[in-house]
Each structure stands twice: as C-alpha cells, then as structure tokens.
Design a protein around this motif. Structure first.
Motif, PDB file in Angstrom:
ATOM      1  N   ASN A 201      -0.573   1.375  -1.600  1.00  0.00           N
ATOM      2  CA  ASN A 201      -0.668   0.911  -2.980  1.00  0.00           C
ATOM      3  C   ASN A 201       0.741   0.734  -3.552  1.00  0.00           C
ATOM      4  OD1 ASN A 201       0.181   3.593  -4.011  1.00  0.00           O
ATOM      5  ND2 ASN A 201      -1.846   4.218  -3.287  1.00  0.00           N
ATOM      6  N   LYS A 202       0.796   0.208  -4.755  1.00  0.00           N
ATOM      7  CA  LYS A 202       2.084  -0.082  -5.395  1.00  0.00           C
ATOM      8  C   LYS A 202       2.868   1.191  -5.703  1.00  0.00           C
ATOM      9  CE  LYS A 202      -0.358  -0.402  -9.787  1.00  0.00           C
ATOM     10  NZ  LYS A 202      -0.854  -1.327 -10.831  1.00  0.00           N
ATOM     11  N   ASN A 203       2.161   2.277  -5.971  1.00  0.00           N
ATOM     12  CA  ASN A 203       2.850   3.535  -6.285  1.00  0.00           C
ATOM     13  C   ASN A 203       3.617   4.071  -5.073  1.00  0.00           C
ATOM     14  OD1 ASN A 203       1.947   3.567  -8.942  1.00  0.00           O
ATOM     15  ND2 ASN A 203       0.044   4.592  -8.393  1.00  0.00           N
ATOM     16  N   GLN A 204       3.067   3.882  -3.871  1.00  0.00           N
ATOM     17  CA  GLN A 204       3.775   4.289  -2.662  1.00  0.00           C
ATOM     18  C   GLN A 204       5.052   3.487  -2.489  1.00  0.00           C
ATOM     19  OE1 GLN A 204       1.423   4.203   0.898  1.00  0.00           O
ATOM     20  NE2 GLN A 204       0.403   6.156   0.464  1.00  0.00           N
ATOM     21  N   LEU A 205       4.985   2.200  -2.797  1.00  0.00           N
ATOM     22  CA  LEU A 205       6.174   1.342  -2.696  1.00  0.00           C
ATOM     23  C   LEU A 205       7.241   1.790  -3.681  1.00  0.00           C
ATOM     24  CD1 LEU A 205       7.548  -1.244  -1.573  1.00  0.00           C
ATOM     25  CD2 LEU A 205       6.451  -2.493  -3.444  1.00  0.00           C
ATOM     26  N   ARG A 280       5.922  -3.809  -8.496  1.00  0.00           N
ATOM     27  CA  ARG A 280       4.472  -3.951  -8.566  1.00  0.00           C
ATOM     28  C   ARG A 280       4.066  -5.390  -8.268  1.00  0.00           C
ATOM     29  NH1 ARG A 280       5.123  -0.164 -12.969  1.00  0.00           N
ATOM     30  NH2 ARG A 280       5.232  -1.855 -14.497  1.00  0.00           N
ATOM     31  N   PHE A 281       4.846  -6.344  -8.820  1.00  0.00           N
ATOM     32  CA  PHE A 281       4.610  -7.768  -8.524  1.00  0.00           C
ATOM     33  C   PHE A 281       4.850  -8.052  -7.040  1.00  0.00           C
ATOM     34  CE2 PHE A 281       7.088 -11.634  -7.700  1.00  0.00           C
ATOM     35  CZ  PHE A 281       6.118 -12.606  -7.907  1.00  0.00           C
ATOM     36  N   PHE A 282       5.918  -7.502  -6.503  1.00  0.00           N
ATOM     37  CA  PHE A 282       6.276  -7.706  -5.096  1.00  0.00           C
ATOM     38  C   PHE A 282       5.167  -7.194  -4.180  1.00  0.00           C
ATOM     39  CE2 PHE A 282       8.413  -6.038  -1.231  1.00  0.00           C
ATOM     40  CZ  PHE A 282       8.944  -7.225  -0.747  1.00  0.00           C
ATOM     41  N   PHE A 283       4.610  -6.040  -4.508  1.00  0.00           N
ATOM     42  CA  PHE A 283       3.528  -5.484  -3.699  1.00  0.00           C
ATOM     43  C   PHE A 283       2.302  -6.399  -3.743  1.00  0.00           C
ATOM     44  CE2 PHE A 283      -0.438  -3.065  -3.443  1.00  0.00           C
ATOM     45  CZ  PHE A 283      -0.293  -2.458  -2.206  1.00  0.00           C
ATOM     46  N   ALA A 284       1.940  -6.858  -4.937  1.00  0.00           N
ATOM     47  CA  ALA A 284       0.735  -7.659  -5.098  1.00  0.00           C
ATOM     48  C   ALA A 284       0.831  -9.015  -4.411  1.00  0.00           C
ATOM     49  CB  ALA A 284       0.442  -7.853  -6.592  1.00  0.00           C
ATOM     50  N   PRO A 289      -2.242  -7.865   1.652  1.00  0.00           N
ATOM     51  CA  PRO A 289      -2.765  -8.990   2.448  1.00  0.00           C
ATOM     52  C   PRO A 289      -3.647  -9.942   1.660  1.00  0.00           C
ATOM     53  CG  PRO A 289      -2.914  -6.952   3.689  1.00  0.00           C
ATOM     54  CD  PRO A 289      -2.499  -6.571   2.289  1.00  0.00           C
ATOM     55  N   SER A 290      -4.501  -9.418   0.788  1.00  0.00           N
ATOM     56  CA  SER A 290      -5.451 -10.268   0.087  1.00  0.00           C
ATOM     57  C   SER A 290      -4.780 -11.215  -0.900  1.00  0.00           C
ATOM     58  CB  SER A 290      -6.475  -9.406  -0.666  1.00  0.00           C
ATOM     59  OG  SER A 290      -5.817  -8.610  -1.632  1.00  0.00           O
ATOM     60  N   MET A 291      -3.496 -10.943  -1.200  1.00  0.00           N
ATOM     61  CA  MET A 291      -2.799 -11.768  -2.186  1.00  0.00           C
ATOM     62  C   MET A 291      -1.866 -12.780  -1.547  1.00  0.00           C
ATOM     63  SD  MET A 291      -3.888 -10.656  -5.101  1.00  0.00           S
ATOM     64  CE  MET A 291      -2.684 -11.176  -6.329  1.00  0.00           C
ATOM     65  N   HIS A 292      -1.782 -12.802  -0.226  1.00  0.00           N
ATOM     66  CA  HIS A 292      -0.808 -13.676   0.431  1.00  0.00           C
ATOM     67  C   HIS A 292      -1.039 -15.138   0.145  1.00  0.00           C
ATOM     68  CE1 HIS A 292       0.725 -10.637   3.671  1.00  0.00           C
ATOM     69  NE2 HIS A 292       1.038 -10.312   2.447  1.00  0.00           N
ATOM     70  N   SER A 293      -2.271 -15.522  -0.185  1.00  0.00           N
ATOM     71  CA  SER A 293      -2.551 -16.926  -0.465  1.00  0.00           C
ATOM     72  C   SER A 293      -1.963 -17.378  -1.793  1.00  0.00           C
ATOM     73  CB  SER A 293      -4.070 -17.153  -0.486  1.00  0.00           C
ATOM     74  OG  SER A 293      -4.667 -16.331  -1.486  1.00  0.00           O
ATOM     75  N   ASP A 294      -1.494 -16.402  -2.611  1.00  0.00           N
ATOM     76  CA  ASP A 294      -0.962 -16.738  -3.931  1.00  0.00           C
ATOM     77  C   ASP A 294       0.564 -16.755  -3.968  1.00  0.00           C
ATOM     78  OD1 ASP A 294      -3.547 -16.847  -4.923  1.00  0.00           O
ATOM     79  OD2 ASP A 294      -3.582 -14.689  -5.365  1.00  0.00           O
TER      80      ASP A 294
END
Length: 299
Positions: A201-205, A280-284, A289-294
């Motif tokens: 998750n983003k918090n781990q990053l 947080r943006f970088f993680f998303a 993976p589910s956001m790679h299309s964006d």
C-alpha cells in the motif's frame, strides 16, 4: 542435518564452485539461499547465484543480530553464522528477494557516488564558509583558493554524474518525469530506489522513504510528531527537492502546498507533505498494477 563448506568470495570462478557444490548436494531452485548484506562484498555471490536461477534472499544484518542475541551461547563463527542464516531461511517468511542485475547495480553505484560526493560538498562548503566568516571576525587573511577550486571540481563531478544518471534512466522514470515539476534526475533516483521492491500500500512506500510520521503518546500525553527518517537520507533529500519543485511548477501540488501554508503550517512541513502526496500519486499510477493503464493521466 547440516552440511558446511567454505568457499573464497573473490572471483566468479570461486562462486561457480559454490554453485556446483549446491547442485551436487541436490539444492533445488526453490530452496531459499540467505545472504547477509555486507556492503558491496555480497554482490558477486548474489548475482551469480541468481543468474543460476537460485532463490536468493539478501537480508539486513540486523535480522542476523536478532537471532544471535536470542541464542543461548551467542557464538559467532563462520560455521555458526552459516547455520544461523539457514535457520532464518527456514523460519522467516517473506524474506526480501535479491532482484538486481549487473546493469541495475552499476546504476545504483552512480547514485551512491552522487550521494556521497554531494554530502562531501555540503560539508566542505560549510567549512569553507565558516573559515571565511572566522577570518573576517578576527581580522586575518586566509588563503582559501585551493578549497574554492576543490569545490568547483566537485560541482563539475556532480554535473557529470547527474548526466550519466539521466542518460541511464528507465522507461518508468521517463514517464514519471512527464509530471510537471519532476526532473528526469529526480525520477531516475526515485524509480531506481523502488525497482524490484513490492509495496502492499501507499503507507509502506512512504515509510520506506522515511517520510512517515512517528508518534509518541502515553495515556493522555501526546508528544511532538516527527518524521521517522528511516532508510536512505539521500532519497529523502531528493524527495524534499522534488516537493519544493512541485510547489512551484505544478498547479495541483502547488494548491495543496498553499492550502497547508494557509493553515499556518511551517514551509518545511508543507514541502514534506507535498512530497508525501506525490508518493501517494506515484504508488497509485506507477506501482499499483490495476492503475498502470492510467499512466497517461499525469497531472
């Protein structure tokens, strides 16, 4: 049941002997091979074992220390250490895998060199300015021309290293650099730092870069919140510079910064918060993976 054998760790031929011994003793490719991180001395072993398709786990020496302290005798020899690492491989779950290649290690070395030289520059600059100030106070003349020349050479070296890092930037770094306010250099450092790592998750990053908040509390008492500052200080410096750049060159992040400043927050806190928002943006958009299309929807 254990078997032990000692091998030199100087050349590829030395490590190949270890690979042959593992095969002769029926070590399967899915059996964990645990190696303790020892500066650059572990690189050759990790590379050759992973290139031979073994499952290599590179661990922090702190983990080994914890096991050593928990043992009754606390003995420390090469044989005992090897058995302890084997025990860790059996007991510990989700040990970090060694994922680097020769190419990625060479890039990381450039990053490490840049970080160390940048630190030397900061220390020398501070000493140079203090010497000039002291000379003015006591009314003496100091010949500091050689120090100034040294600083100029260091700055030139940093420029060369920066160019090399930018030239070797990954495809993901090039995409991240399309975000307004993010340079290719900053994107390269950031992407190389997370390469091969998995964040749930983003918090781990955020925690990986040491930008998470450390709280102290007991009962009704609440201590002052501070950054944990875990991990690599060079990465945090780059993220601070990135946050500063985003506040001035990116409308979306700039508005966020202004809103925090309007709430009375210190500018340093606001820049760190902006860098955290970027993570947080970088993680998303780049790590989830589910956001790679964006990827094309950069702000």
């Amino acid at each position: 049941e254990t078997k032990t054998k000692q091998f030199p760790n100087q050349t590829e031929a030395d490590i190949e002997k270890c690979v042959d011994w593992l095969r002769e003793n029926g070590v399967q490719k899915d059996i964990p091979i645990v190696i303790e991180s020892t500066g650059s001395y572990h690189w050759l072993s990790c590379l050759l074992l992973s290139e031979n398709n073994f499952q290599v786990h590179l661990i922090n020496p702190l983990i080994t220390k914890r096991y050593e302290r928990s043992s009754i005798r606390g003995a420390k020899t090469d044989t005992v250490d090897a058995k302890r690492l084997a025990e860790i491989g059996i007991i510990e779950k989700d040990l970090p895998l060694f994922f680097d290649s020769r190419e990625s290690l060479s890039v990381k070395k450039y990053h490490s060199l840049y970080a160390k030289i940048q630190k030397v520059k900061q220390q020398l600059t501070r000493s140079y300015e203090e010497a000039k100030e002291s000379a003015e106070i006591i009314g003496v003349s100091l010949n500091l021309d050689s120090i100034k020349d040294c600083l100029d050479h260091i700055q030139q070296t940093l420029k060369v290293l920066r160019s090399i890092i930018e030239e070797n930037s990954s495809e993901m770094a090039e995409k991240v650099a399309e975000v307004r306010g993010v340079s290719t250099f900053q994107a390269s450092i950031l992407c190389n730092a997370v390469e091969g790592r998995t964040f749930k998750n983003k918090n781990q990053l955020i925690a990986f870069f040491g930008l998470d908040i450390k709280k102290k509390e007991s009962g009704t008492w609440r201590g002052k919140e501070k950054l944990s500052k875990r991990g690599n200080s060079f990465y945090r410096m780059i993220l601070f510079q990135l946050g500063w750049s985003l506040t001035r060159n990116n409308e979306q992040f700039g508005e966020y910064y202004k809103r925090l400043r309007g709430d009375g927050k210190h500018y340093y806190t606001c820049i760190i918060a902006t860098a955290r928002k970027f993570l947080r943006f970088f993680f998303a958009y780049y790590l989830k993976p589910s956001m790679h299309s964006d990827l094309h929807q950069n702000p």
